[in-house]
Design an enzyme around this catalytic site. Structure first.
Site, PDB file in Angstrom:
ATOM      1  N   PRO A  89       0.821  -1.223   0.000  1.00 40.29           N
ATOM      2  CA  PRO A  89       0.000   0.000   0.000  1.00 40.29           C
ATOM      3  C   PRO A  89       0.853   1.271   0.000  1.00 40.29           C
ATOM      4  CG  PRO A  89      -0.432  -1.348   1.973  1.00 40.29           C
ATOM      5  CD  PRO A  89       0.584  -2.079   1.157  1.00 40.29           C
ATOM      6  N   GLU A 116       2.576  -8.021   8.643  1.00 41.09           N
ATOM      7  CA  GLU A 116       2.534  -6.558   8.807  1.00 41.09           C
ATOM      8  C   GLU A 116       3.435  -5.821   7.844  1.00 41.09           C
ATOM      9  OE1 GLU A 116       0.359  -4.845  10.744  1.00 41.09           O
ATOM     10  OE2 GLU A 116      -0.496  -6.852  11.011  1.00 41.09           O
ATOM     11  N   ARG A 154      -4.126  -8.970 -20.462  1.00 37.98           N
ATOM     12  CA  ARG A 154      -5.198  -8.742 -21.435  1.00 37.98           C
ATOM     13  C   ARG A 154      -4.822  -7.715 -22.502  1.00 37.98           C
ATOM     14  NH1 ARG A 154      -8.567  -4.956 -20.611  1.00 37.98           N
ATOM     15  NH2 ARG A 154     -10.471  -6.023 -21.249  1.00 37.98           N
ATOM     16  N   ASP A 169     -11.579  -0.263 -23.962  1.00 40.78           N
ATOM     17  CA  ASP A 169     -11.834  -0.293 -22.522  1.00 40.78           C
ATOM     18  C   ASP A 169     -11.933   1.096 -21.921  1.00 40.78           C
ATOM     19  OD1 ASP A 169     -11.597  -2.990 -22.376  1.00 40.78           O
ATOM     20  OD2 ASP A 169      -9.492  -2.964 -21.765  1.00 40.78           O
TER      21      ASP A 169
END
Ligand code: ADE
Length: 237
Positions: A89, A116, A154, A169
């Site tokens: 993150p 963690e 893709r 897309d």
């Protein structure tokens, strides 16, 4: 393209890779997948891959030894243009632009965390590109790694049944895709817009463009602003 995914949960990753477009792309030899368990690079009787943080604090951290040894081994099977990517993150937010850049490379190495976090020496030694799936915290990097894998694969020629699919897309043109319709022509009082049944390809293209722009303005003012700035600077060139 070769994609290597390093994880403590190979069965989770393999199960997703063996379904749908990723499996199809692998069977068409568009991509080759390799799933590596860090634990195979752990040492000692218990084959530990994690330990408590020095200085105290909650949870466990991934130890540098097994991760670095596993990544270095995997790197031997890749070319110099392969990015080594740490899913966290704390990384830069992954987006379609990054997917497009990576789809031009010969490989991708994706390192999934658990617990963690990572011992900082993993970053110091491997100098990975750090990428986040979004501003929320998951229990591990497996789902982000699979998201990156699917977004990249893709885009590879031959991965999708229809070569135009990826070009239209959402995000591919820097804006969202507009509404789409299939049968029936009317559903619970909602009719398919007449223009789509008109057979006039120029009108259909103009309508789709206008709908895509309107949807982007309403839903993603940030994307719309960026798209307009991009169009303005393209016009200056
Ligand atoms: N690992 C845990 N949460 C994550 C996130 N949001 N993105 C990438 N890797 C993660």
């Amino acid at each position: 393209m070769k994609i290597s995914i390093l994880t403590l949960f190979p069965e989770v990753v393999e199960s997703y890779l063996s379904a749908s477009i990723l499996d199809l792309a692998a069977r068409r030899n568009v991509v080759e997948f390799e799933v590596i368990n860090f634990r195979d690079f752990a040492e000692g009787k218990h084959r530990d891959v994690d330990d408590r943080p020095f200085g105290g604090g909650p949870g466990m951290l991934l130890m540098p030894g097994p991760i670095v040894r596993a990544v270095e081994r995997v790197q031997e099977g890749h070319g110099p243009d392969t990015p080594t990517v740490l899913l966290t993150p704390q990384g830069r937010r992954f987006d379609q632009g990054v997917a497009e850049q990576w789809s031009q490379r010969s490989g991708l190495i994706l390192i999934c965390g658990r617990y963690e976090g990572f011992d900082e020496r993993i970053r110091d030694v491997l100098q990975p590109i750090e990428v986040s799936a979004g501003d929320y915290v998951l229990a591990g990097g497996e789902i982000p790694a699979l998201a990156v894998t699917e977004a990249v694969v893709r885009l590879l020629p031959g991965a999708l049944g229809h070569e135009d699919s990826a070009r239209d897309d959402s995000f591919a043109q820097g804006i969202l895709e507009g509404p789409q319709y299939t049968r029936p022509r009317e559903f619970r009082g909602h009719a398919v817009p007449d223009v789509l049944l008109s057979g006039n390809h120029a009108d259909i293209a103009a309508w789709r463009r206008q709908q895509a722009e309107q949807r982007t303005q309403h839903r993603r003012a940030d994307l719309w602003t960026r798209h307009q700035n991009q169009s303005a600077s393209d016009a200056e060139e």
